[in-house]
Each structure stands twice: as structure tokens, then as C-alpha cells.
Design a protein around this motif. Structure first.
Motif, short mmCIF file in Angstrom:
data_model
loop_
_atom_site.label_atom_id
_atom_site.label_comp_id
_atom_site.label_asym_id
_atom_site.label_seq_id
_atom_site.Cartn_x
_atom_site.Cartn_y
_atom_site.Cartn_z
N GLU A 58 -1.12 -43.87 15.91
CA GLU A 58 -2.36 -43.39 15.77
C GLU A 58 -2.16 -41.76 14.95
O GLU A 58 -1.90 -40.86 15.57
CB GLU A 58 -3.30 -43.22 16.96
CG GLU A 58 -3.78 -44.51 17.49
CD GLU A 58 -4.76 -45.02 16.63
OE1 GLU A 58 -5.62 -44.33 15.98
OE2 GLU A 58 -4.69 -46.31 16.62
N ALA A 59 -2.06 -41.97 13.55
CA ALA A 59 -1.93 -40.65 12.79
C ALA A 59 -2.44 -40.69 11.74
O ALA A 59 -2.67 -41.72 10.83
CB ALA A 59 -0.17 -40.80 12.81
N ASP A 74 0.35 -36.25 10.82
CA ASP A 74 -0.07 -35.26 11.97
C ASP A 74 -0.46 -36.20 12.82
O ASP A 74 -1.10 -37.33 12.75
CB ASP A 74 -1.29 -34.77 11.16
CG ASP A 74 -1.15 -33.67 10.08
OD1 ASP A 74 0.07 -33.38 9.86
OD2 ASP A 74 -2.28 -33.24 9.29
N LEU A 75 0.19 -35.77 13.99
CA LEU A 75 0.30 -36.92 15.29
C LEU A 75 -0.08 -36.08 16.51
O LEU A 75 0.83 -35.03 16.69
CB LEU A 75 1.40 -37.68 15.21
CG LEU A 75 1.83 -38.50 16.56
CD1 LEU A 75 0.57 -39.70 16.31
CD2 LEU A 75 3.37 -39.00 16.31
N ASP A 76 -1.04 -36.45 17.41
CA ASP A 76 -1.07 -35.85 18.48
C ASP A 76 -1.27 -34.04 18.46
O ASP A 76 -0.41 -33.54 19.29
CB ASP A 76 -0.19 -36.22 19.76
CG ASP A 76 0.04 -37.76 19.72
OD1 ASP A 76 -1.31 -38.22 19.86
OD2 ASP A 76 1.02 -38.19 20.24
N GLY A 77 -1.80 -33.85 17.82
CA GLY A 77 -1.95 -32.36 17.39
C GLY A 77 -0.81 -31.57 16.86
O GLY A 77 -0.61 -30.45 16.75
N HIS A 78 0.26 -32.30 16.35
CA HIS A 78 1.55 -31.79 15.74
C HIS A 78 1.53 -32.05 14.15
O HIS A 78 1.02 -33.27 13.85
CB HIS A 78 2.60 -32.38 16.53
CG HIS A 78 2.71 -31.87 17.79
ND1 HIS A 78 3.10 -30.37 18.11
CD2 HIS A 78 2.60 -32.26 19.20
CE1 HIS A 78 2.94 -29.99 19.55
NE2 HIS A 78 2.93 -31.39 20.09
#
Length: 203
Positions: A58-59, A74-78
Motif C-alpha cells: 500500500e504505497a 512513500d510507504l508507512d509514513g516514510h
């Protein structure tokens, strides 16, 4: 193109696990359909990293552009990025980080070897470098000799750093090269040549 590029080596920064670098490099390359991007996914697999699919991550994917010279996800807030060392350096510094000296040395070594260095970063942390091995196609030098005989001067225009570009230019036999070229700089060069009354062809 003068040849092709394959990811051949992952060089972690001090204190970074090679598996973490391989996994992060793979994530940054999932949506990258270029041969280079696919080769990074293959190299990560060789380091024991399970290949993920776009559907299971999910990104928001960030495509490569000639202006940013980076791509990623951009993934999991990173924010995960891979790309040209100078571009990734600016990205890391803008987030308050810095590039460790051992990665600067790795980038220099890869370039002097005629390879293309990429850096991989997450937010303000540079995790390591990827060595893309440049393999010049056979017979290129002979082709440029033939062009020269016909009165055609060849200029290699590349986004690569100047050290790598010089090695490849020398190996392939082009007459000149322009490194770290943006689309705007490419147009400037073409217009400069045309202003001198030269006929310019680009391939």
C-alpha cells in the motif's frame, strides 16, 4: 544507448544491515520498469529478499523524472528514494540528514570503475549504494570511427556523473560528452551547436 546497466553490488553504509539495504532498494524499484530497476529487484532476491508485488504494498509510487533524477515510494509514513548520488544527497540533507563519508567513497569507486552509482535513502538516512555495471556494446568504437570518417562528430549526453561518463566515453570512443545533463542542458547544447551552423541529429 551505448550499452546496458545491471545492478551488480549493494554497498551498505556503516551500521546498515545488507538485508535492510536490499529490501529498501527493492521497495524503491517495485514500480520501476526500466531494465536497471528490474535488475535491482533481481539482485535483492539474490540477497534472500522475497520479491514483493505492487498489489501487496500500500504505497504511493514516485516515478523517476529527468529533473529529480530519483524515484521511489512513500510507504508507512516514510519516504524511500533511490537515484543519482547528488540528487539523493540533496533529498537527505533537505530532511536534516547527511551522506556518510564511506558512501561518498563507494560512489567514487563505482564511478572510477566505469559503473553508475545510485544511492538508496529512507527519509534523512542514506542506507547504501547500488553499483550498476555499465556494459558497453561490442563494436561501438568501430562505429564511431566510421562516423568520424564521414565527418560526423559524436557527443554522448548522459545523466551520469562526470567520472563514470569519462570512463564510458573513453571506452566507447565518442568524441565528447556532457555529464549530469538535465533536459534543459541537452537543449542548450543542441541550440549552441545549431547556432554554429551545424546540423544536429539526436538518437
Amino acid at each position: 544507448t551505448l550499452g546496458n546497466r545491471q545492478a551488480s553490488e549493494l554497498i551498505p553504509a556503516d551500521g546498515v544491515d545488507e538485508h535492510e539495504l536490499a529490501d529498501t532498494a527493492q521497495l524503491a524499484s517495485l514500480a520501476d520498469e526500466t531494465p536497471e530497476g528490474r535488475s535491482i529487484v533481481v539482485l535483492a532476491k539474490q540477497h534472500g529478499i522475497r520479491e514483493r508485488t505492487l498489489t501487496e504494498v500500500e504505497a504511493q509510487f514516485i516515478p523517476f523524472t529527468a529533473t529529480t533524477r530519483m524515484s521511489g515510494v512513500d510507504l508507512d509514513g516514510h519516504q524511500i528514494r533511490k537515484g543519482a548520488p547528488d540528487a539523493v544527497k540533496r533529498f537527505v540533507e533537505a530532511n536534516g540528514g547527511r551522506i556518510p563519508t564511506e558512501l561518498d567513497a563507494a560512489v567514487q569507486r563505482i564511478a572510477e570503475d566505469g559503473g553508475t552509482p545510485l544511492l538508496v535513502a529512507r527519509d534523512n538516512w542514506a542506507l547504501g549504494a547500488v553499483h550498476l555495471k555499465d556494459i558497453v556494446k561490442g563494436g561501438m568504437e568501430e562505429r564511431f570511427v566510421e562516423l568520424r570518417r564521414m565527418g560526423i562528430r559524436s557527443i554522448m549526453i548522459t545523466g551520469d556523473n562526470p567520472v563514470t561518463a569519462a570512463v564510458i566515453a573513453n571506452e566507447s570512443g565518442v568524441d565528447d560528452f556532457l555529464a549530469e545533463a538535465t533536459p534543459e542542458r541537452k537543449m542548450e547544447l543542441i541550440k549552441d551547436e545549431q547556432a554554429k551552423g551545424r546540423l544536429v541529429a539526436m538518437t
